[in-house]
Write an enzyme that holds these catalytic residues in place. Structure first.
Site, PDB file in Angstrom:
ATOM      1  CB  CYS A   1      -6.484   6.210   8.099  1.00  0.00           C
ATOM      2  SG  CYS A   1      -7.002   5.075   6.818  1.00  0.00           S
TER       3      CYS A   1
ATOM      4  CE1 TYR B   1      -3.587  -2.650   1.231  1.00  0.00           C
ATOM      5  CE2 TYR B   1      -1.772  -3.378   2.643  1.00  0.00           C
ATOM      6  CZ  TYR B   1      -3.007  -3.597   2.080  1.00  0.00           C
ATOM      7  OH  TYR B   1      -3.689  -4.754   2.373  1.00  0.00           O
TER       8      TYR B   1
HETATM    9  N1  SAH Z   1       1.742   4.958   2.264  1.00  0.00           N
HETATM   10  C1  SAH Z   1       1.185   5.884   1.312  1.00  0.00           C
HETATM   11  C2  SAH Z   1      -0.233   5.525   0.863  1.00  0.00           C
HETATM   12  C3  SAH Z   1      -1.214   5.155   1.925  1.00  0.00           C
HETATM   13  S1  SAH Z   1      -2.907   5.187   1.468  1.00  0.00           S
HETATM   14  C4  SAH Z   1       1.213   7.290   1.856  1.00  0.00           C
HETATM   15  O1  SAH Z   1       1.273   7.491   3.058  1.00  0.00           O
HETATM   16  O2  SAH Z   1       1.179   8.225   1.057  1.00  0.00           O
HETATM   17  C5  SAH Z   1      -3.273   3.565   1.025  1.00  0.00           C
HETATM   18  C6  SAH Z   1      -2.844   3.201  -0.371  1.00  0.00           C
HETATM   19  O3  SAH Z   1      -3.226   1.832  -0.585  1.00  0.00           O
HETATM   20  C7  SAH Z   1      -3.501   3.998  -1.468  1.00  0.00           C
HETATM   21  O4  SAH Z   1      -2.508   4.524  -2.302  1.00  0.00           O
HETATM   22  C8  SAH Z   1      -4.372   2.982  -2.215  1.00  0.00           C
HETATM   23  O5  SAH Z   1      -4.440   3.232  -3.597  1.00  0.00           O
HETATM   24  C9  SAH Z   1      -3.641   1.694  -1.927  1.00  0.00           C
HETATM   25  N2  SAH Z   1      -4.441   0.470  -1.987  1.00  0.00           N
HETATM   26  C10 SAH Z   1      -5.747   0.295  -1.687  1.00  0.00           C
HETATM   27  N3  SAH Z   1      -6.102  -0.990  -1.815  1.00  0.00           N
HETATM   28  C11 SAH Z   1      -4.993  -1.688  -2.190  1.00  0.00           C
HETATM   29  C12 SAH Z   1      -4.726  -3.053  -2.469  1.00  0.00           C
HETATM   30  N4  SAH Z   1      -5.665  -3.976  -2.386  1.00  0.00           N
HETATM   31  N5  SAH Z   1      -3.472  -3.387  -2.806  1.00  0.00           N
HETATM   32  C13 SAH Z   1      -2.486  -2.456  -2.891  1.00  0.00           C
HETATM   33  N6  SAH Z   1      -2.692  -1.151  -2.633  1.00  0.00           N
HETATM   34  C14 SAH Z   1      -3.919  -0.762  -2.291  1.00  0.00           C
END
Ligand code: SAH
Length: 445
Positions: free
Chosen positions: A403, A307
């Protein structure tokens, strides 16, 4: 049994995750908006549900010293913020308690205390706004619990320039006779006005979410928007689907760059309209520093960041690890992440676009053995297959940035069942005046 419209006397004993006060009346939980800690009310029951009732304050019998006059004139109606009626100290204490309770009650922990790092600045901090447009051409935010748009000239948690960008789009829409989108009939063009600002560089992105392919009178829109200092990217996003998702799949830049750039933890990050970026830059920096502290890297580790978004945490960690791997499901964010690595001269980071569960399973199968795994999932937390794959890869440490305290606690419990122990937990407030709270925990083998 509580009766609708009856009045009961009750005291606030806690708060829900949505920021509602919780009172107990005749053994039943009653949720109360605009509540302050420990206050006693005469409440009118407005709704009796299966598990809880909803009440409205008729009279405050004992008033909390933490209750203040709301600075935001829209606060009572708007569905955006929840805590303008409280001091910020009281808000932080409610949030701290919420994370602690979740970890203990749902996460099976026995923590005595945890810390919260509050924000120094509680106004103008939010770098992203998605204003829904009403059928009569106004824009603002949805009234609590409805899809009725309340027009908002000035939102105190946004920078002024964000509201100005919204006003510029509305002025163009009026002149160009653009039909606002109507959810009911799924007709009309303009759905949302999406504005993002970069706090450190001053760059601005405006993206019009439309139910169609294109917009009329582009030149006029561009002329209006480029009057604003810092305008860097003007785009349209096509969302022809019904439903609540704001952004559709296709984004087209109509003026300027495809993304804006911000500086975070000393690194430069490019952010496209569809990429995730923490809404509070200053507090995100603190959060990421805490993630780095929790990871305690010595330079020899392989780190996996599931993520990873645009690679924010990944690239911060890259400076202190042997190599890092970032996984993210949105392709635009992965493009940003790769470019961000290059622009910052980071060569030990690898990114790929995949579902976290599938990627984790694949990596486990290939016998990849990360020393540390970082997860920062959306509110729903991590799925069972990710937990399984983490257990299989068996890292020394899992750093979990969350979150949503409830799903965090659920996942902590599952990881503890796989042989991990919670070794650190704390909260960082990225959302002053709103009920959301960010937390970070470390689990060790
Ligand atoms: N760590 C980063 C993003 C966190 S938000 C930061 O702090 O900026 C969570 C992220 O998970 C988002 O970018 C979203 O697109 C991604 N995401 C959501 N579902 C997912 C999945 N099943 N597999 C991989 N990424 C995912």
């Amino acid at each position: 049994m509580l009766k609708k419209n009856e009045i009961y006397r009750a005291q606030v004993t806690g708060f829900t995750s949505e920021g509602l006060g919780v009172c107990r009346v005749e053994g039943c939980a009653v949720f109360v908006p605009n509540a302050a800690p420990e206050e006693v009310y005469d409440l009118r029951i407005v709704h009796v549900g299966k598990n809880a009732a909803h009440g409205k304050i008729i009279n405050i019998i004992t008033r909390s010293e933490q209750r203040v006059n709301r600075e935001c004139p829209y606060a009572k109606l708007c569905g955006g913020c929840d805590f303008w009626h409280l001091t910020y100290e009281a808000e932080c204490e409610i949030k701290r308690q919420r994370v602690l309770d979740a970890l203990n009650r749902l996460g099976g922990q026995a923590l005595q205390n945890i810390n919260i790092t509050g924000a120094k600045i509680c106004k103008n901090y939010r770098n992203k706004a998605q204003y829904p447009v009403s059928t009569d051409g106004r824009a603002g935010f949805f009234k609590k619990g409805t899809h009725d748009v309340i027009e908002i000239d000035r939102c105190l948690i946004l920078p002024e320039i964000t509201d100005q960008a919204k006003a510029a789009v509305l002025s163009w829409a009026k002149q160009a006779k653009v039909k606002p989108y109507d959810e009911q009939s799924h007709t009309g063009l303009l759905r949302h006005i999406f504005v993002r600002t970069a706090a450190k560089t001053g760059q601005i992105m405006v993206c019009l979410v439309i139910n169609g392919e294109d917009i009329p009178q582009k030149k006029r829109l561009i002329a209006e928007l480029t009057k604003l200092k810092g305008m860097t990217c003007i785009a349209i996003n096509q969302n022809m689907r019904k439903g609540n998702a704001v952004l559709g799949e296709v984004t087209k830049t109509i003026w300027g760059e495809d993304s804006i750039e911000d500086i975070l933890c000393g690194l430069r990050f490019r952010i496209s309209p569809r990429s995730f970026y923490q809404v509070n830059r200053d507090q995100a920096e603190i959060l990421y520093e805490k993630a780095m502290e929790a990871a305690q890297l010595n330079g020899n580790e392989t780190v996996l960041d599931l993520y990873c978004g645009t690679g924010t945490i990944t690239l911060c960690l890259a400076k202190k690890a042997k190599n890092v791997i970032g996984v993210e499901v949105i392709d635009a964010a992965i493009e940003n992440a790769k470019e961000n690595a290059k622009r910052n001269g980071i060569e030990n980071a690898r990114f790929f676009c995949a579902d976290a569960g599938q990627a984790a399973k694949q990596l486990a199968k290939e016998n990849t053995k990360p020393d540390v795994i970082v997860v920062d999932p959306p509110r729903k937390g991590i799925s069972a297959d990710v937990i399984e794959a983490i257990a299989e890869m068996s890292p020394k440490k899992v750093v979990y940035v969350s979150c949503d305290p409830a799903t965090l606690a659920r996942d902590v419990k599952l990881l503890c069942e796989k042989g991990y122990n919670l070794t650190h937990a704390e909260a960082v407030d990225l959302f002053p005046r709103c009920s959301h709270i960010e937390s970070i925990v470390c689990l060790s083998k």
